[in-house]
Design a protein around this motif. Structure first.
Motif, PDB file in Angstrom:
ATOM      1  N   GLN A 157       0.643  -1.350   0.157  1.00 44.51           N
ATOM      2  CA  GLN A 157      -0.354  -0.346  -0.164  1.00 44.51           C
ATOM      3  C   GLN A 157       0.940   1.697  -0.472  1.00 44.51           C
ATOM      4  O   GLN A 157       0.723   2.208  -0.419  1.00 44.51           O
ATOM      5  N   GLU A 199     -10.169   1.584  -4.999  1.00 45.40           N
ATOM      6  CA  GLU A 199     -10.324   0.437  -6.282  1.00 45.40           C
ATOM      7  C   GLU A 199      -9.052  -0.819  -6.773  1.00 45.40           C
ATOM      8  O   GLU A 199      -9.310  -1.759  -6.921  1.00 45.40           O
ATOM      9  N   SER A 200      -8.440   0.035  -7.279  1.00 48.21           N
ATOM     10  CA  SER A 200      -7.133  -0.343  -7.507  1.00 48.21           C
ATOM     11  C   SER A 200      -5.743   0.079  -6.597  1.00 48.21           C
ATOM     12  O   SER A 200      -4.540  -1.131  -7.041  1.00 48.21           O
ATOM     13  N   SER A 201      -6.158  -0.257  -5.137  1.00 48.80           N
ATOM     14  CA  SER A 201      -4.881  -0.438  -4.793  1.00 48.80           C
ATOM     15  C   SER A 201      -4.641  -1.569  -3.820  1.00 48.80           C
ATOM     16  O   SER A 201      -5.724  -2.856  -4.298  1.00 48.80           O
ATOM     17  N   PRO A 202      -3.350  -2.072  -3.516  1.00 49.77           N
ATOM     18  CA  PRO A 202      -3.106  -3.282  -3.167  1.00 49.77           C
ATOM     19  C   PRO A 202      -4.509  -3.949  -1.676  1.00 49.77           C
ATOM     20  O   PRO A 202      -5.494  -5.219  -1.480  1.00 49.77           O
ATOM     21  N   HIS A 204      -8.128  -2.908  -1.277  1.00 55.55           N
ATOM     22  CA  HIS A 204      -8.891  -3.326  -2.092  1.00 55.55           C
ATOM     23  C   HIS A 204      -9.180  -4.623  -2.618  1.00 55.55           C
ATOM     24  O   HIS A 204     -10.416  -5.379  -2.898  1.00 55.55           O
ATOM     25  N   ASN A 205      -7.931  -4.995  -3.438  1.00 58.91           N
ATOM     26  CA  ASN A 205      -7.569  -5.726  -4.402  1.00 58.91           C
ATOM     27  C   ASN A 205      -7.413  -7.103  -3.724  1.00 58.91           C
ATOM     28  O   ASN A 205      -7.023  -8.229  -3.688  1.00 58.91           O
ATOM     29  N   SER A 206      -7.013  -7.150  -2.300  1.00 55.70           N
ATOM     30  CA  SER A 206      -7.169  -7.834  -1.634  1.00 55.70           C
ATOM     31  C   SER A 206      -8.384  -8.935  -1.113  1.00 55.70           C
ATOM     32  O   SER A 206      -8.474  -9.696  -1.220  1.00 55.70           O
ATOM     33  N   GLY A 207      -9.359  -8.194  -1.542  1.00 51.79           N
ATOM     34  CA  GLY A 207     -10.866  -8.576  -0.691  1.00 51.79           C
ATOM     35  C   GLY A 207     -11.407  -8.496   0.493  1.00 51.79           C
ATOM     36  O   GLY A 207     -12.385  -8.926   1.192  1.00 51.79           O
ATOM     37  N   ASP A 210     -12.960  -3.194   2.305  1.00 52.83           N
ATOM     38  CA  ASP A 210     -13.575  -2.511   1.994  1.00 52.83           C
ATOM     39  C   ASP A 210     -13.709  -0.718   2.343  1.00 52.83           C
ATOM     40  O   ASP A 210     -13.150  -0.075   2.918  1.00 52.83           O
TER      41      ASP A 210
END
Length: 227
Positions: A157, A199-202, A204-207, A210
């Protein structure tokens, strides 16, 4: 009306900010959310005015001692403080000097705060007030997070925050220590553009995380990139 008065007060006190901070030279601070208490007592005009005056006087005093580094209102309700404090006990001692907090006008959330990008800076006087986008990211309910993997995510991040395309728009970013939460503050007006970045950050991408998007007012130049 009472909330509008509080908002105005937080805007006005920015003229006293004089401390410069950055991710490189400071990490002993607490981020405090002042969430409007829905069960707060209804005050008559005289009591509200006296409480507001005491609230402002205390803020001025905290700036003079260097205990309060930044503050401002969210555009919907509530506000925030960033405190110069090394421990939770010290942070509580500082914000519990505020008469409005002691009068239960707010529900407090206080977190040890580490800056990952940007900083808290001096600004030119007279201050111009500006609206910024504020993102608070948080762990999704029922999602388990491994400590080692989380620390690696924080490193990713931080690298993400350093990308060139974010330098003009991301003014402050950090995390709340052991709590799996953090914030981002953008100088952007487009909600779609903000969502695209977040939403392209690490994280958020980790799932596993939120976020919530709000807007706040601060003196222009209070938050700036020094990295």
């Amino acid at each position: 009306m009472k909330y509008k008065i509080f908002n105005i007060s937080l805007v006005v006190i920015f003229q006293f900010l004089f401390i410069t901070l950055s991710a490189q030279n400071y990490n002993k601070m607490f981020f405090v959310f002042l969430n409007t208490n829905p069960d707060r007592e209804t005050l008559d005009a005289d009591k509200a005015e006296k409480l507001q005056a005491a609230h402002l006087a205390n803020i001025d005093s905290l700036y003079e001692t260097g205990d309060l580094l930044a503050a401002g209102p969210f555009t919907d309700k509530g506000g925030f403080f960033i405190l110069n404090a090394a421990t939770d006990a010290q942070a509580k001692k500082i914000f519990n000097t505020d008469p409005a907090i002691l009068a239960n006008r707010f529900i407090i959330e206080s977190f040890l705060f580490k800056i990952d990008a940007g900083g808290i800076c001096k600004y030119k006087k007279p201050a111009e007030m500006k609206e910024y986008a504020f993102v608070r990211w948080y762990q999704k309910q029922n999602e388990e997070i491994d400590v080692v993997k989380y620390n690696k995510l924080l490193d990713k991040q931080a690298d993400f925050f350093s990308e060139i395309h974010l330098r003009d728009s991301l003014h402050l970013a950090g995390n709340f220590s052991a709590l799996h939460e953090g914030i981002m503050l953008f100088d952007l007006t487009s909600e779609e553009e903000i969502k695209l970045i977040v939403e392209s950050s690490p994280m958020h991408n980790s799932g596993k995380f939120d976020y919530k998007l709000k807007r706040l007012w601060v003196a222009e130049g209070t938050f700036c990139r020094k990295d």
